[in-house]
Design a protein around this motif. Structure first.
Motif, mmCIF file in Angstrom:
data_model
loop_
_atom_site.group_PDB
_atom_site.id
_atom_site.type_symbol
_atom_site.label_atom_id
_atom_site.label_comp_id
_atom_site.label_asym_id
_atom_site.label_seq_id
_atom_site.Cartn_x
_atom_site.Cartn_y
_atom_site.Cartn_z
ATOM 1 N N SER A 153 2.732 22.779 26.252
ATOM 2 C CA SER A 153 1.574 22.095 26.819
ATOM 3 C C SER A 153 1.250 20.885 25.955
ATOM 4 C CB SER A 153 0.374 23.044 26.850
ATOM 5 O OG SER A 153 -0.763 22.365 27.319
ATOM 6 N N VAL A 154 1.093 19.744 26.608
ATOM 7 C CA VAL A 154 0.783 18.514 25.885
ATOM 8 C C VAL A 154 -0.642 18.116 26.209
ATOM 9 C CG1 VAL A 154 1.384 16.090 25.573
ATOM 10 C CG2 VAL A 154 3.178 17.788 25.963
ATOM 11 N N ASP A 155 -1.415 17.852 25.179
ATOM 12 C CA ASP A 155 -2.811 17.465 25.340
ATOM 13 C C ASP A 155 -2.937 15.990 24.991
ATOM 14 O OD1 ASP A 155 -5.517 17.184 25.449
ATOM 15 O OD2 ASP A 155 -5.965 18.615 23.864
ATOM 16 N N ALA A 156 -3.455 15.200 25.919
ATOM 17 C CA ALA A 156 -3.587 13.762 25.691
ATOM 18 C C ALA A 156 -5.018 13.371 25.340
ATOM 19 C CB ALA A 156 -3.112 13.009 26.923
ATOM 20 N N THR A 157 -5.760 14.286 24.779
ATOM 21 C CA THR A 157 -7.141 14.009 24.409
ATOM 22 C C THR A 157 -7.190 12.988 23.276
ATOM 23 O OG1 THR A 157 -7.762 16.250 25.000
ATOM 24 C CG2 THR A 157 -9.282 15.053 23.585
ATOM 25 N N ILE A 158 -8.137 12.080 23.367
ATOM 26 C CA ILE A 158 -8.334 11.090 22.309
ATOM 27 C C ILE A 158 -9.673 11.364 21.653
ATOM 28 C CG2 ILE A 158 -8.685 8.659 21.791
ATOM 29 C CD1 ILE A 158 -6.904 7.998 24.176
ATOM 30 N N ASN A 159 -9.663 11.493 20.364
ATOM 31 C CA ASN A 159 -10.898 11.679 19.598
ATOM 32 C C ASN A 159 -11.104 10.458 18.724
ATOM 33 O OD1 ASN A 159 -11.572 14.306 20.471
ATOM 34 N ND2 ASN A 159 -9.881 15.081 19.229
ATOM 35 N N ARG A 160 -12.269 9.897 18.812
ATOM 36 C CA ARG A 160 -12.578 8.719 18.003
ATOM 37 C C ARG A 160 -13.665 9.054 17.003
ATOM 38 N NH1 ARG A 160 -11.112 3.617 21.117
ATOM 39 N NH2 ARG A 160 -9.893 4.475 22.821
#
Length: 90
Positions: free
Chosen positions: A63-70
Motif C-alpha cells: 500500500s502506497v500512501d501519498a499523504t503530504i505533511n507540512r
C-alpha cells in the motif's frame, strides 16, 4: 534470553526495567547486541518469512500512501530574511 528481548520490544520498557525472571538486563542486552551485529536476527527473520511464504501465510500486497505533511512555519529551524518596511514582493 530471547524471551527477554521479545518482552522488551513488545512492552517498550527500558532495558534496565526487564523483570528479573529474564536474568540480568545487561546480559539480555549484550546478547541482543551480539545477535544484531553478527546478523542472527536477519537470518531468523529471513527463515520465518520463507516458511510463512511457503505456507501461503504472507500477503505481499503493498500500500502506497501519498499523504503530504507540512511543517508549520514556526517549526522550521531556518531564520527569516528580514526586509525593510514598505518593500513587498519576492
Amino acid at each position: 534470553m530471547v524471551e527477554g528481548i521479545i518482552y522488551r520490544y513488545r512492552t517498550g520498557v527500558a532495558w534496565r526495567d526487564l523483570p528479573g525472571s529474564f536474568g540480568p538486563w545487561q546480559t539480555v542486552w549484550e546478547r541482543h547486541q551480539a545477535f544484531s551485529r553478527d546478523g542472527t536476527w536477519d537470518r531468523i527473520h529471513a527463515q520465518l518469512i520463507a516458511e510463512a511464504d511457503a505456507a501461503g501465510e504472507v500477503d505481499w500486497t503493498v500500500s502506497v500512501d501519498a499523504t503530504i505533511n507540512r511543517a508549520h512555519q514556526h517549526a522550521t529551524t531556518l531564520s527569516r530574511q528580514e526586509r525593510p518596511a514598505g518593500l513587498t514582493g519576492g
